[in-house]
Design a protein around this motif. Structure first.
Motif, PDB file in Angstrom:
ATOM      1  N   ARG A 256       0.815  -1.217   0.000  1.00 44.79           N
ATOM      2  CA  ARG A 256       0.000   0.000   0.000  1.00 44.79           C
ATOM      3  C   ARG A 256       0.853   1.273   0.000  1.00 44.79           C
ATOM      4  N   PRO A 257       1.939   1.334   0.766  1.00 44.55           N
ATOM      5  CA  PRO A 257       2.784   2.528   0.675  1.00 44.55           C
ATOM      6  C   PRO A 257       3.352   2.737  -0.727  1.00 44.55           C
ATOM      7  N   ASP A 259       1.936   1.791  -3.575  1.00 45.38           N
ATOM      8  CA  ASP A 259       0.832   2.279  -4.394  1.00 45.38           C
ATOM      9  C   ASP A 259       0.596   3.765  -4.141  1.00 45.38           C
ATOM     10  N   ALA A 260       0.557   4.135  -2.874  1.00 42.70           N
ATOM     11  CA  ALA A 260       0.247   5.524  -2.520  1.00 42.70           C
ATOM     12  C   ALA A 260       1.313   6.491  -3.024  1.00 42.70           C
ATOM     13  N   ALA A 263       0.984   6.886  -6.798  1.00 42.70           N
ATOM     14  CA  ALA A 263      -0.170   7.725  -7.135  1.00 42.70           C
ATOM     15  C   ALA A 263       0.133   9.187  -6.839  1.00 42.70           C
ATOM     16  N   ALA A 264       0.750   9.446  -5.677  1.00 41.57           N
ATOM     17  CA  ALA A 264       1.116  10.822  -5.340  1.00 41.57           C
ATOM     18  C   ALA A 264       2.132  11.373  -6.335  1.00 41.57           C
ATOM     19  N   ARG A 322       7.323  10.868   5.567  1.00 38.94           N
ATOM     20  CA  ARG A 322       5.957  11.342   5.347  1.00 38.94           C
ATOM     21  C   ARG A 322       5.837  12.857   5.400  1.00 38.94           C
ATOM     22  N   LEU A 442      -2.711  12.138   0.000  1.00 42.68           N
ATOM     23  CA  LEU A 442      -2.312  10.740  -0.177  1.00 42.68           C
ATOM     24  C   LEU A 442      -1.045  10.426   0.610  1.00 42.68           C
ATOM     25  N   THR A 443      -0.088  11.346   0.543  1.00 34.39           N
ATOM     26  CA  THR A 443       1.183  11.149   1.248  1.00 34.39           C
ATOM     27  C   THR A 443       0.963  11.120   2.751  1.00 34.39           C
ATOM     28  N   PHE A 446      -1.245   7.743   3.677  1.00 31.83           N
ATOM     29  CA  PHE A 446      -0.839   6.382   3.332  1.00 31.83           C
ATOM     30  C   PHE A 446       0.669   6.114   3.331  1.00 31.83           C
ATOM     31  N   VAL A 447       1.494   7.148   3.261  1.00 24.80           N
ATOM     32  CA  VAL A 447       2.945   6.923   3.218  1.00 24.80           C
ATOM     33  C   VAL A 447       3.470   6.858   4.643  1.00 24.80           C
TER      34      VAL A 447
END
Length: 471
Positions: A256-257, A259-260, A263-264, A322, A442-443, A446-447
């Motif tokens: 998930r990190p 992916d995030a 995307a960011a 983050r 997003l960051t 999810f990061v």
């Protein structure tokens, strides 16, 4: 395998020179052309749609073929693929300079992008793989510094050529750069690739068709090509799950990190690419700057980036990835909001400079944690592929958001950008600020905030994201 060389040697200097020259060619073809858009339109009688394809044609083929080109480089060797890419770009650059009409120019730009896709993964990987291990971080730092200097001054130089000669000379600038790079590369030892040939033809074709369909639909404001392009991209995902050696290894996206952060990256670098384009158009068509002046307008951004980025690397090691990344992205959003208010009659110090300084500060804070975050999100054996995917994400984001510029400006049937800029520049920049805020959210959500040592300095500020080779 190639005998590794010391950075402080004749071979090391030649290696750095060749890779910097190759990277500069890629930058010239991708982004320096922004300052020539009005001149090309006037010279060739090109409309808004054709001018958009002149910009995005190169970016589409680079982004679509980047991962495939990496597989070719792994098999045939970085030097051979780099030389092949430079030769393709040489021929295409001459064709661009001689183009008698927009159609020929667009076709030549598509070919240029294919050459660029071969150059992008090979140049930095050749540098990293040929230097001694203890010299690699420093060598990449020298490469990054020289490349950033070129990307900072390049738009001004290109604008000067447009103002004092012709836009065609911007493409001919590639010729001596490529010839010098080839001359240096010819003297460097060659090494065969280390992996068996794995060419995912189906994946590459679906990537080209999918991305081209989306960009065509956005450029022409037609939704059927967008839907067909998205269908091809969905088919790409299905095919990649079944191919034995896929171009895009989907198992990496189980994180998930990862992916995030990708995307960011797509949102952030896409907004940066589109905002850079809009600011250049504004400077020339509304603020009365020449091509050289518009190319120089954002130089302070790169200067601030160069100062802040090393400090951000130390900050990541202390507090994690983050919050520096999220804060940096938000500062860039504020920069876009400031620049959205620029209007005729204002001085450079009022209209552009504060926004450019904020932009550079935000990039300086964001890029190092972005690079570190990508590499921390996967295992050591996946670092090379992870950085390549993140680089591709930034380029896809760039080409999609640039394709959206006419839609954001409400160009409709306008023959050029002048009237749409007067009416819709501010809302367009605020939309891009919103896209950037979405990347920051997003960051932040999810990061993970991991403390990471940034092993390599990031590449140049405005071109692409994580392109850090590993070995």
């Amino acid at each position: 395998m190639t005998a590794q060389v010391a950075l402080r040697s004749r071979g090391g200097a030649a290696l750095v020179a060749a890779t910097v020259l190759a990277s500069m060619v890629g930058f010239v073809d991708a982004y320096m052309i922004n300052v020539a858009v009005p001149a090309i339109g006037e010279s060739l009688g090109a409309g808004v749609s054709e001018l958009q394809w002149v910009l995005t044609g190169y970016l589409i083929t680079v982004a679509s073929l980047l991962l495939l080109a990496g597989a070719l480089a792994d098999h045939f060797g970085f030097k051979r693929v780099l030389i092949a890419g430079l030769l393709v770009m040489l021929v295409a650059s001459v064709a661009c300079a001689a183009a008698p009409n927009p159609g020929v120019l667009i076709a030549a730009r598509l070919v240029q992008g294919a050459g660029g896709a071969l150059v992008v993964p090979s140049s930095l990987a050749l540098l990293n793989g040929s230097l001694r291990r203890q010299d690699r971080a420093r060598g990449i730092g020298v490469w990054a510094g020289l490349s950033t200097l070129g990307t900072t001054l390049g738009p001004y130089g290109g604008g000067w050529l447009v103002d004092h000669a012709s836009w065609r000379w911007m493409f001919l600038v590639n010729v001596p750069l490529i010839l010098l790079a080839l001359l240096v590369l010819w003297r460097l030892p060659s090494a065969p690739g280390s992996r068996p040939l794995s060419v995912d033809v189906a994946g590459a074709l679906l990537a080209v068709v999918g991305l081209s369909g989306v960009i065509f639909g956005l450029t022409e404001s037609r939704w059927l090509p967008v839907l067909l392009g998205l269908a091809a991209l969905v088919a790409l995902v299905v095919i990649e799950r079944r191919v034995r050696r896929p171009m895009l290894r989907l198992s990496l996206f189980r994180s998930r990190p990862f992916d995030a952060i990708n995307a960011a990256t797509a949102l952030f670098y896409g907004a940066i690419a589109a905002a850079s384009y809009l600011v250049v158009l504004l400077c020339q068509l509304r603020l009365g700057y020449g091509a050289a002046g518009s190319g120089a307008a954002l130089i302070p951004e790169s200067v601030v980036f160069l100062v802040v980025s090393p400090l951000a690397g130390a900050l990541v090691a202390r507090i994690g990835t983050r919050w520096p990344m999220a804060a940096g992205i938000l500062l860039v959003a504020l920069a876009f909001a400031w620049l959205s208010a620029a209007r005729p009659g204002q001085s450079y110090g009022e209209a552009i400079l504060p926004g450019a300084l904020l932009w550079g500060l935000g990039l300086g804070l964001a890029v190092a944690p972005l690079t570190a975050g990508v590499l921390a999100a996967v295992g050591d054996s996946d670092l090379g592929e992870a950085s390549a995917i993140n680089d591709a994400a930034s380029r896809v984001g760039g080409v999609v958001l640039i394709a959206l510029v006419p839609l954001l400006l409400g160009v409709g049937g306008a023959e050029d950008f002048t009237a749409p800029l007067a009416a819709r520049y501010q809302p367009a920049m605020l939309v891009l600020a919103g896209v950037t805020v979405a990347a920051a959210v997003l960051t932040a959500v999810f990061v993970p905030s991991r403390r990471v040592t940034v092993a390599h300095p990031p590449p140049s500020p405005r071109t692409h994201a994580c392109a850090v080779p590993t070995s």
